[in-house]
Design an enzyme around this catalytic site. Structure first.
Site, mmCIF file in Angstrom:
data_model
loop_
_atom_site.group_PDB
_atom_site.id
_atom_site.type_symbol
_atom_site.label_atom_id
_atom_site.label_comp_id
_atom_site.label_asym_id
_atom_site.label_seq_id
_atom_site.Cartn_x
_atom_site.Cartn_y
_atom_site.Cartn_z
ATOM 1 N N HIS A 1 36.352 34.094 35.099
ATOM 2 C CA HIS A 1 36.588 34.794 36.373
ATOM 3 C C HIS A 1 35.264 35.041 37.118
ATOM 4 C CE1 HIS A 1 40.584 36.580 34.716
ATOM 5 N NE2 HIS A 1 40.839 35.537 35.491
ATOM 6 N N ASP B 1 55.416 38.942 33.912
ATOM 7 C CA ASP B 1 55.101 39.298 35.292
ATOM 8 C C ASP B 1 55.112 40.813 35.474
ATOM 9 O OD1 ASP B 1 55.199 37.812 38.183
ATOM 10 O OD2 ASP B 1 56.114 39.805 38.251
ATOM 11 N N ILE C 1 47.452 42.016 40.077
ATOM 12 C CA ILE C 1 47.875 43.347 39.609
ATOM 13 C C ILE C 1 46.912 44.414 40.144
ATOM 14 C CG2 ILE C 1 48.271 44.780 37.561
ATOM 15 C CD1 ILE C 1 48.903 42.174 36.001
ATOM 16 N N GLY C 2 45.623 44.158 40.032
ATOM 17 C CA GLY C 2 44.615 45.128 40.483
ATOM 18 C C GLY C 2 44.749 45.447 41.964
ATOM 19 N N GLU C 3 45.106 44.436 42.763
ATOM 20 C CA GLU C 3 45.201 44.643 44.212
ATOM 21 C C GLU C 3 46.522 45.282 44.615
ATOM 22 O OE1 GLU C 3 44.400 40.816 46.123
ATOM 23 O OE2 GLU C 3 42.745 40.510 44.729
ATOM 24 N N ASN C 4 47.578 45.089 43.792
ATOM 25 C CA ASN C 4 48.931 45.443 44.250
ATOM 26 C C ASN C 4 49.664 46.487 43.436
ATOM 27 O OD1 ASN C 4 49.163 43.488 46.451
ATOM 28 N ND2 ASN C 4 48.998 41.975 44.807
ATOM 29 N N LEU D 1 42.507 41.896 37.385
ATOM 30 C CA LEU D 1 43.787 41.992 36.673
ATOM 31 C C LEU D 1 44.815 41.092 37.340
ATOM 32 C CD1 LEU D 1 43.911 45.903 36.341
ATOM 33 C CD2 LEU D 1 42.873 44.257 34.758
ATOM 34 N N GLY D 2 45.073 39.953 36.740
ATOM 35 C CA GLY D 2 46.125 39.057 37.215
ATOM 36 C C GLY D 2 46.889 38.596 36.001
ATOM 37 N N GLU E 1 38.354 33.579 45.698
ATOM 38 C CA GLU E 1 37.569 32.563 44.984
ATOM 39 C C GLU E 1 37.403 31.297 45.822
ATOM 40 O OE1 GLU E 1 38.786 32.975 40.453
ATOM 41 O OE2 GLU E 1 40.332 33.754 41.765
ATOM 42 N N ASN F 1 41.341 23.073 43.103
ATOM 43 C CA ASN F 1 41.448 23.714 41.791
ATOM 44 C C ASN F 1 42.492 22.931 41.008
ATOM 45 O OD1 ASN F 1 41.854 25.312 39.596
ATOM 46 N ND2 ASN F 1 42.318 27.184 40.731
ATOM 47 N N ARG G 1 55.068 42.728 38.084
ATOM 48 C CA ARG G 1 55.995 43.281 39.088
ATOM 49 C C ARG G 1 57.408 43.401 38.506
ATOM 50 N NH1 ARG G 1 55.630 40.515 44.824
ATOM 51 N NH2 ARG G 1 54.822 39.001 43.366
ATOM 52 N N ARG H 1 48.788 36.327 27.096
ATOM 53 C CA ARG H 1 47.746 36.292 26.054
ATOM 54 C C ARG H 1 47.591 37.664 25.413
ATOM 55 N NH1 ARG H 1 43.488 33.947 30.110
ATOM 56 N NH2 ARG H 1 44.743 32.218 30.859
ATOM 57 N N ARG I 1 36.685 23.837 41.597
ATOM 58 C CA ARG I 1 36.609 24.897 40.584
ATOM 59 C C ARG I 1 36.575 24.239 39.199
ATOM 60 N NH1 ARG I 1 41.279 27.835 37.541
ATOM 61 N NH2 ARG I 1 40.035 29.365 36.429
HETATM 62 P P1 AMP Z 1 47.354 36.596 39.832
HETATM 63 O O1 AMP Z 1 47.296 35.881 38.510
HETATM 64 O O2 AMP Z 1 46.039 37.194 40.249
HETATM 65 O O3 AMP Z 1 48.006 35.791 40.925
HETATM 66 O O4 AMP Z 1 48.322 37.865 39.620
HETATM 67 C C1 AMP Z 1 49.644 37.714 39.201
HETATM 68 C C2 AMP Z 1 50.160 39.069 38.703
HETATM 69 O O5 AMP Z 1 50.115 40.029 39.789
HETATM 70 C C3 AMP Z 1 51.622 39.018 38.224
HETATM 71 O O6 AMP Z 1 51.746 39.721 37.005
HETATM 72 C C4 AMP Z 1 52.355 39.758 39.330
HETATM 73 O O7 AMP Z 1 53.531 40.383 38.899
HETATM 74 C C5 AMP Z 1 51.318 40.785 39.751
HETATM 75 N N1 AMP Z 1 51.659 41.380 41.034
HETATM 76 C C6 AMP Z 1 51.689 40.802 42.245
HETATM 77 N N2 AMP Z 1 52.162 41.670 43.187
HETATM 78 C C7 AMP Z 1 52.448 42.826 42.529
HETATM 79 C C8 AMP Z 1 52.975 44.089 42.925
HETATM 80 N N3 AMP Z 1 53.303 44.350 44.184
HETATM 81 N N4 AMP Z 1 53.117 45.045 41.975
HETATM 82 C C9 AMP Z 1 52.789 44.799 40.686
HETATM 83 N N5 AMP Z 1 52.299 43.623 40.247
HETATM 84 C C10 AMP Z 1 52.128 42.644 41.151
#
Ligand code: AMP
Length: 401
Positions: free
Chosen positions: A177, A279, A328-331, A205-206, A382, A9, A281, A237, A88
């Site tokens: 995506h 970010d 974000i969606g996973e965590n 959601l990332g 991916e 990638n 988190r 964005r 990719r």
């Molecule tokens: P990605 O682009 O898919 O790698 O996702 C990055 C985003 O996921 C960032 O905004 C991170 O802060 C968020 N993220 C990762 N772990 C957590 C968590 N435990 N709680 C909240 N957001 C998270």
């Protein structure tokens, strides 16, 4: 020995890679080359639970691919036997409806699509050419972020602007995506014999974020557009807004349209509203200590994600699944619960305990038992899908012409 693909990638100043077989097992080797183009460029290798970092002595994409090749040659005990390279590619325009074995025509097609992805596609071409040069006879496959959405019907992918702009310039919604959504659709279908024919709303959601309506495994609507700027509010964005703002910002700040667009791409979203960080988190930590700016940014993020989910849902007759994926969606239980609350009118219900306690990195159902709509966390992968496409196309004998 399982067949492996070298998944690449390639960005303008970074190159992520993984050596992956077609199974769900973790990559044999993975890593990232960063700060390409600067004399501080480095590459990390993660192998057998250990991470090592090296300086790159050739500071470009060629240097990165050479370092990967050298690592493989220096570690015969790792048993790496590559069957192909999988790349990719962000934008496949209307040319690529599926993954393709790379030949001169495919490379030319990727270059032509660069008008819509001027930062990404040229970097992908660089990565592909270096990998072709350094890995000799190995076949290479391109996997496009846009191709999964080529099933959108014309009434969904057209912008309501003069038709000649579409006819002459291919200005339309493409969506992104797609590799993630295709992985999620396949994973959902693997969970139950009926799921593959049902409908799903998926939120990826990332740092980049989008949603997709999937009908029996195919994309019928998605939030991103001709570029990944449209749709949800994201890390930096803005997502969708009144296009007149672009001219207002340019006039008010005395800057060009291109600079105004940069503000919408790089200084907006969670970062622009919170004035703290892009970010999620970091913002959740700030919000927990009472920071109102962080709370406002997270509220807007969840609200706009829910609006986009409700919007793409208008292309489905029913909803059987809502799926969260991406960092974000996973965590983030907080964002998932705020989004689901706003989707109550669609019949979405959350099991709050399951949402809070879902173990990280695992597939989980987080709706109450017997709920009409199943809510899931499905970690995306991916790289695996790129490896699977690569090995499948190569084994099916699709040779470059
Ligand atoms: P990605 O682009 O898919 O790698 O996702 C990055 C985003 O996921 C960032 O905004 C991170 O802060 C968020 N993220 C990762 N772990 C957590 C968590 N435990 N709680 C909240 N957001 C998270």
């Amino acid at each position: 020995m399982k067949q492996q693909a070298l998944v690449i990638n390639c960005g303008s100043s970074s190159l992520k890679f993984a050596i992956q077989d077609a199974s769900e097992s973790a990559p044999l080797l993975e890593g990232i080359a960063e700060r390409l183009g600067s004399e501080h460029s480095t590459i990390t290798f993660k192998y057998a639970g250990t991470k090592t970092e090296q300086r790159l002595y050739e500071h470009d994409h060629r240097g990165a691919v050479s370092a990967i090749k050298a690592w493989i040659d220096d570690h015969p005990e790792a048993g790496i036997q590559l069957a192909g390279g999988g790349h990719r590619v962000v934008h496949g325009g209307e040319t690529f409806h599926q993954s393709a074995v790379i030949d001169e025509d495919v490379l030319e097609g990727i270059e032509q699509c660069a008008i819509f992805a001027p930062l990404h596609n040229p970097a992908h071409v660089k990565g592909i050419k270096e990998a072709q040069a350094l890995f000799g006879e190995l076949p290479h496959v391109a996997v496009f972020d846009t191709s999964f959405h080529q099933t959108l019907t014309q009434d969904q992918y057209l912008y309501p602007i003069p038709m000649r702009l579409y006819r002459n310039h291919h200005f339309r919604k493409y969506g992104f995506h797609g590799t993630s959504y295709r992985y999620i659709a396949q994973k959902l279908a693997s969970l139950d014999a009926n799921y593959g024919t049902q409908n799903a709303l998926v939120a990826h959601l990332g740092n980049g974020a989008s949603v997709c309506a999937i009908k029996a495994g195919s994309s019928v609507d998605t939030s991103m557009g001709i570029t990944p700027l449209e749709g949800l509010m994201m890390g930096t964005r803005s997502g969708s807004l009144d296009p007149s703002l672009l001219a207002f910002i340019a006039d008010a700040e005395g800057i060009s349209m291109k600079q105004a667009l940069d503000i919408l791409n790089k200084e907006s979203g969670l970062k622009g509203i919170s004035e703290i960080s892009n970010d999620c988190r970091t913002l959740e930590t700030a919000q927990a200590t009472g920071d109102d700016r962080a709370d406002l940014a997270l509220t807007m993020f969840a609200s706009r994600a829910a609006k986009q989910l409700a919007s793409v849902a208008t292309n489905l007759d029913s909803i059987e699944h809502v799926i969260f994926t991406g960092g974000i969606g996973e965590n983030s239980p907080l964002i998932r619960s705020r989004i689901c609350k706003r989707l109550t009118m669609l019949g979405v219900e959350l099991d709050h305990n399951a949402n809070q306690t879902a173990p990280r990195g695992e597939l989980n159902a987080i709706s109450p038992t017997g709920a009409r709509i199943k809510v899931w966390i499905i970690p995306t992968n991916e790289e695996l899908l790129i490896a699977q496409d690569t090995l499948e196309l190569i084994n099916a004998g699709h040779k470059p012409s």
